[in-house]
Design a protein around this motif. Structure first.
Motif, PDB file in Angstrom:
ATOM      1  N   GLU A 185      -6.158  12.659   2.191  1.00  0.00           N
ATOM      2  CA  GLU A 185      -5.188  11.574   2.124  1.00  0.00           C
ATOM      3  C   GLU A 185      -5.627  10.552   1.083  1.00  0.00           C
ATOM      4  O   GLU A 185      -6.796  10.200   0.999  1.00  0.00           O
ATOM      5  N   LEU A 186      -4.665  10.114   0.290  1.00  0.00           N
ATOM      6  CA  LEU A 186      -4.902   9.090  -0.716  1.00  0.00           C
ATOM      7  C   LEU A 186      -4.238   7.805  -0.243  1.00  0.00           C
ATOM      8  O   LEU A 186      -3.065   7.814   0.144  1.00  0.00           O
ATOM      9  N   VAL A 187      -4.991   6.706  -0.282  1.00  0.00           N
ATOM     10  CA  VAL A 187      -4.465   5.396   0.088  1.00  0.00           C
ATOM     11  C   VAL A 187      -4.722   4.454  -1.090  1.00  0.00           C
ATOM     12  O   VAL A 187      -5.859   4.319  -1.546  1.00  0.00           O
ATOM     13  N   VAL A 188      -3.654   3.848  -1.599  1.00  0.00           N
ATOM     14  CA  VAL A 188      -3.762   2.877  -2.694  1.00  0.00           C
ATOM     15  C   VAL A 188      -3.279   1.551  -2.143  1.00  0.00           C
ATOM     16  O   VAL A 188      -2.139   1.443  -1.689  1.00  0.00           O
ATOM     17  N   GLU A 189      -4.158   0.566  -2.179  1.00  0.00           N
ATOM     18  CA  GLU A 189      -3.791  -0.765  -1.689  1.00  0.00           C
ATOM     19  C   GLU A 189      -3.839  -1.743  -2.853  1.00  0.00           C
ATOM     20  O   GLU A 189      -4.859  -1.855  -3.543  1.00  0.00           O
TER      21      GLU A 189
ATOM     22  N   HIS B 151      -9.363   9.972   1.967  1.00  0.00           N
ATOM     23  CA  HIS B 151      -9.798  10.380   3.300  1.00  0.00           C
ATOM     24  C   HIS B 151      -9.932  11.894   3.314  1.00  0.00           C
ATOM     25  O   HIS B 151      -9.041  12.600   2.831  1.00  0.00           O
ATOM     26  N   ASP B 152     -11.041  12.388   3.871  1.00  0.00           N
ATOM     27  CA  ASP B 152     -11.206  13.833   4.008  1.00  0.00           C
ATOM     28  C   ASP B 152     -11.747  14.140   5.403  1.00  0.00           C
ATOM     29  O   ASP B 152     -12.177  13.233   6.118  1.00  0.00           O
ATOM     30  N   PRO B 153     -11.721  15.422   5.805  1.00  0.00           N
ATOM     31  CA  PRO B 153     -12.079  15.770   7.174  1.00  0.00           C
ATOM     32  C   PRO B 153     -13.576  15.874   7.448  1.00  0.00           C
ATOM     33  O   PRO B 153     -13.975  16.067   8.596  1.00  0.00           O
ATOM     34  N   ASP B 154     -14.431  15.729   6.437  1.00  0.00           N
ATOM     35  CA  ASP B 154     -15.866  15.873   6.628  1.00  0.00           C
ATOM     36  C   ASP B 154     -16.497  14.519   6.932  1.00  0.00           C
ATOM     37  O   ASP B 154     -16.419  13.606   6.106  1.00  0.00           O
ATOM     38  N   PRO B 155     -17.148  14.363   8.090  1.00  0.00           N
ATOM     39  CA  PRO B 155     -17.735  13.059   8.414  1.00  0.00           C
ATOM     40  C   PRO B 155     -19.008  12.740   7.621  1.00  0.00           C
ATOM     41  O   PRO B 155     -19.441  11.598   7.596  1.00  0.00           O
ATOM     42  N   ALA B 156     -19.608  13.726   6.951  1.00  0.00           N
ATOM     43  CA  ALA B 156     -20.845  13.477   6.200  1.00  0.00           C
ATOM     44  C   ALA B 156     -20.584  12.544   5.032  1.00  0.00           C
ATOM     45  O   ALA B 156     -19.627  12.741   4.281  1.00  0.00           O
ATOM     46  N   PRO B 157     -21.424  11.517   4.863  1.00  0.00           N
ATOM     47  CA  PRO B 157     -21.214  10.586   3.744  1.00  0.00           C
ATOM     48  C   PRO B 157     -21.445  11.285   2.411  1.00  0.00           C
ATOM     49  O   PRO B 157     -22.204  12.250   2.332  1.00  0.00           O
ATOM     50  N   PRO B 158     -20.796  10.789   1.353  1.00  0.00           N
ATOM     51  CA  PRO B 158     -21.005  11.386   0.029  1.00  0.00           C
ATOM     52  C   PRO B 158     -22.428  11.094  -0.438  1.00  0.00           C
ATOM     53  O   PRO B 158     -22.927   9.986  -0.274  1.00  0.00           O
ATOM     54  N   ALA B 159     -23.052  12.081  -1.008  1.00  0.00           N
ATOM     55  CA  ALA B 159     -24.429  11.915  -1.476  1.00  0.00           C
ATOM     56  C   ALA B 159     -24.491  10.887  -2.591  1.00  0.00           C
ATOM     57  O   ALA B 159     -23.713  10.932  -3.525  1.00  0.00           O
TER      58      ALA B 159
ATOM     59  N   SER C 204       0.815  -1.206   0.000  1.00  0.00           N
ATOM     60  CA  SER C 204       0.000   0.000   0.000  1.00  0.00           C
ATOM     61  C   SER C 204       0.849   1.256   0.000  1.00  0.00           C
ATOM     62  O   SER C 204       2.002   1.244   0.429  1.00  0.00           O
ATOM     63  N   TRP C 205       0.265   2.304  -0.547  1.00  0.00           N
ATOM     64  CA  TRP C 205       0.853   3.632  -0.575  1.00  0.00           C
ATOM     65  C   TRP C 205      -0.133   4.563   0.122  1.00  0.00           C
ATOM     66  O   TRP C 205      -1.336   4.445  -0.060  1.00  0.00           O
ATOM     67  N   ARG C 206       0.388   5.513   0.877  1.00  0.00           N
ATOM     68  CA  ARG C 206      -0.442   6.495   1.580  1.00  0.00           C
ATOM     69  C   ARG C 206       0.257   7.842   1.458  1.00  0.00           C
ATOM     70  O   ARG C 206       1.452   7.933   1.741  1.00  0.00           O
ATOM     71  N   ILE C 207      -0.473   8.863   1.013  1.00  0.00           N
ATOM     72  CA  ILE C 207       0.131  10.173   0.855  1.00  0.00           C
ATOM     73  C   ILE C 207      -0.876  11.256   1.205  1.00  0.00           C
ATOM     74  O   ILE C 207      -2.058  11.144   0.866  1.00  0.00           O
ATOM     75  N   ALA C 208      -0.405  12.275   1.908  1.00  0.00           N
ATOM     76  CA  ALA C 208      -1.232  13.450   2.187  1.00  0.00           C
ATOM     77  C   ALA C 208      -1.156  14.375   0.982  1.00  0.00           C
ATOM     78  O   ALA C 208      -0.089  14.581   0.404  1.00  0.00           O
ATOM     79  N   LEU C 209      -2.290  14.901   0.596  1.00  0.00           N
ATOM     80  CA  LEU C 209      -2.390  15.795  -0.551  1.00  0.00           C
ATOM     81  C   LEU C 209      -2.944  17.136  -0.108  1.00  0.00           C
ATOM     82  O   LEU C 209      -3.753  17.201   0.822  1.00  0.00           O
ATOM     83  N   PRO C 210      -2.567  18.209  -0.794  1.00  0.00           N
ATOM     84  CA  PRO C 210      -3.100  19.519  -0.422  1.00  0.00           C
ATOM     85  C   PRO C 210      -4.610  19.582  -0.679  1.00  0.00           C
ATOM     86  O   PRO C 210      -5.128  18.902  -1.552  1.00  0.00           O
ATOM     87  N   HIS C 211      -5.285  20.398   0.109  1.00  0.00           N
ATOM     88  CA  HIS C 211      -6.732  20.548  -0.034  1.00  0.00           C
ATOM     89  C   HIS C 211      -7.020  21.560  -1.149  1.00  0.00           C
ATOM     90  O   HIS C 211      -7.708  22.559  -0.954  1.00  0.00           O
ATOM     91  N   THR C 212      -6.450  21.296  -2.330  1.00  0.00           N
ATOM     92  CA  THR C 212      -6.618  22.170  -3.494  1.00  0.00           C
ATOM     93  C   THR C 212      -6.751  21.302  -4.744  1.00  0.00           C
ATOM     94  O   THR C 212      -6.460  20.103  -4.712  1.00  0.00           O
ATOM     95  N   ALA C 213      -7.130  21.940  -5.841  1.00  0.00           N
ATOM     96  CA  ALA C 213      -7.258  21.214  -7.109  1.00  0.00           C
ATOM     97  C   ALA C 213      -5.929  20.620  -7.567  1.00  0.00           C
ATOM     98  O   ALA C 213      -5.906  19.677  -8.352  1.00  0.00           O
TER      99      ALA C 213
END
Length: 146
Positions: free
Chosen positions: A67-71, A82-90, A10-19
């Motif tokens: 955060e991006l996780v590739v397994e 992974h994102d900081p909002d606990p609300a599920p995606p619509a 697996s790979w795990r990387i933090a990404l900026p909160h931008t496009a």
């Protein structure tokens, strides 16, 4: 040819909160899948990863990195964002949705994820949520040659 990876890898990387996170995420997925001898479809993985990352950036607020996780698994791959909002995606796991408005630019990302992945979903995390999809491995004889 190199030795195959031990599974799971697996790979795990933090990404900026931008496009700017979208092309970085696509490149990481492409690199990760290139390591597999029987990879999942790289183009589909990149497309769906881009959709997940773009949704995380667009639909969550703040500057907390995503955060991006590739397994990589013997049967294919799983990608999580992974994102900081606990609300599920619509509507991610709703079996049938109304067709997106053809005049609108957005509204097709989750439809693509549901249509092209072998499975998808979301789960709560300690700091928000993870949205994921799985793709099966494509047998070598069915992969396009470069």
């Amino acid at each position: 040819m190199h030795d195959p990876l031990p599974f799971p890898a697996s790979w795990r990387i933090a990404l900026p909160h931008t496009a700017a996170a979208v092309p970085v995420a696509r490149a990481l997925v492409r690199t990760a899948l290139a390591e597999l001898e029987h990879a999942a479809d790289c183009d589909t993985a990149e497309l769906l990863t881009a959709e997940l990352v773009a949704n995380a950036v667009e639909h969550t607020s703040g500057e907390t990195p995503i955060e991006l996780v590739v397994e990589l698994l013997p049967t294919g791959c799983q990608v999580e964002v992974h994102d900081p909002d606990p609300a599920p995606p619509a509507d991610l796991t709703v079996p049938s949705l109304p067709e997106p408005d053809p005049l609108q630019e957005g509204g097709r990302g989750l439809l693509l994820i549901r249509a092209l992945s072998s499975s998808c979903g979301h789960r709560p995390t300690g700091s928000g949520k993870a949205v994921w999809f799985r793709l099966p491995a494509v047998p070598a004889q069915r992969r396009p040659t470069a």
